[in-house]
Design a protein around this motif. Structure first.
Motif, PDB file in Angstrom:
ATOM      1  N   LEU A  11      18.981  41.096  -8.764  1.00 21.82           N
ATOM      2  CA  LEU A  11      18.405  42.248  -8.785  1.00 21.82           C
ATOM      3  C   LEU A  11      18.739  42.914 -10.299  1.00 21.82           C
ATOM      4  CD1 LEU A  11      16.975  44.815  -7.668  1.00 21.82           C
ATOM      5  CD2 LEU A  11      19.121  45.656  -6.723  1.00 21.82           C
ATOM      6  N   PRO A  87       9.243  45.375 -14.049  1.00 29.40           N
ATOM      7  CA  PRO A  87       8.914  45.326 -12.560  1.00 29.40           C
ATOM      8  C   PRO A  87       8.077  44.370 -12.239  1.00 29.40           C
ATOM      9  CG  PRO A  87       9.204  47.736 -13.056  1.00 29.40           C
ATOM     10  CD  PRO A  87       9.200  46.925 -14.379  1.00 29.40           C
ATOM     11  N   THR A  90       8.811  40.746 -11.151  1.00 23.40           N
ATOM     12  CA  THR A  90       9.473  40.554  -9.952  1.00 23.40           C
ATOM     13  C   THR A  90       8.677  39.272  -9.247  1.00 23.40           C
ATOM     14  OG1 THR A  90      10.036  42.589  -9.546  1.00 23.40           O
ATOM     15  CG2 THR A  90       9.889  41.313  -7.580  1.00 23.40           C
ATOM     16  N   GLN A 114      14.906  34.218  -6.426  1.00 19.22           N
ATOM     17  CA  GLN A 114      14.423  35.565  -6.538  1.00 19.22           C
ATOM     18  C   GLN A 114      14.736  36.243  -7.715  1.00 19.22           C
ATOM     19  OE1 GLN A 114      12.056  37.083  -4.031  1.00 19.22           O
ATOM     20  NE2 GLN A 114      11.869  38.638  -5.725  1.00 19.22           N
ATOM     21  N   THR A 116      14.181  40.167  -8.937  1.00 17.86           N
ATOM     22  CA  THR A 116      13.771  41.427  -8.689  1.00 17.86           C
ATOM     23  C   THR A 116      14.068  42.728  -9.701  1.00 17.86           C
ATOM     24  OG1 THR A 116      13.972  41.044  -6.243  1.00 17.86           O
ATOM     25  CG2 THR A 116      13.583  43.373  -6.863  1.00 17.86           C
ATOM     26  N   SER A 118      13.928  46.432 -10.876  1.00 16.71           N
ATOM     27  CA  SER A 118      13.695  47.897 -10.374  1.00 16.71           C
ATOM     28  C   SER A 118      13.143  48.645 -11.399  1.00 16.71           C
ATOM     29  CB  SER A 118      15.028  48.257  -9.693  1.00 16.71           C
ATOM     30  OG  SER A 118      15.883  48.520 -10.536  1.00 16.71           O
TER      31      SER A 118
END
Length: 119
Positions: A11, A87, A90, A114, A116, A118
């Motif tokens: 993230l 974003p 993602t 993954q 991601t 933000s």
């Protein structure tokens, strides 16, 4: 047993950076140029970056100037440096290549990592 193992996802805030790694291991007689794909929820998997057979690199337009694919042939490893993340980057990122294990040439995919971003 041949496998591709990825790492480096996570993230991050928009504008940040991540570096993905993918290493091929197992019985490898030959390995084709490696590539990175991604798949966002509800979308088709798309090619993000790749090495061509001539050693050059190509990128999808949306990541040009921000992502860089590099590799270490001696370690059967490919990297994806991702800068200025947005974003819309993602997705689950997968590495892909074809490997000859001495019996046949097969298509292999990593397990996916993954990413991601933000806002």
């Amino acid at each position: 047993q041949v496998q591709l193992v990825e790492s480096g996802g996570g993230l991050v805030q928009a504008g940040g950076s991540l570096r993905l790694s993918c290493t091929a291991s197992g019985r490898i007689f030959s390995i084709n140029p490696m590539a990175w794909y991604r798949q966002a929820p509800g979308k088709q998997r798309e090619l993000v970056a790749q090495f061509t057979s001539s050693g050059t690199t190509t990128y999808v337009d949306s990541v040009k100037g921000r992502f860089t694919i590099s590799g270490d042939n001696g370690k059967n490893t490919v990297y994806l440096q991702m800068n200025s993340l947005k974003p819309e980057d993602t997705a689950v990122y997968y590495c892909n290549t074809q490997i000859n294990d001495g019996w046949s040439l097969r298509d292999y995919w990593g397990q996916g990592t993954q990413v991601t971003v933000s806002s």
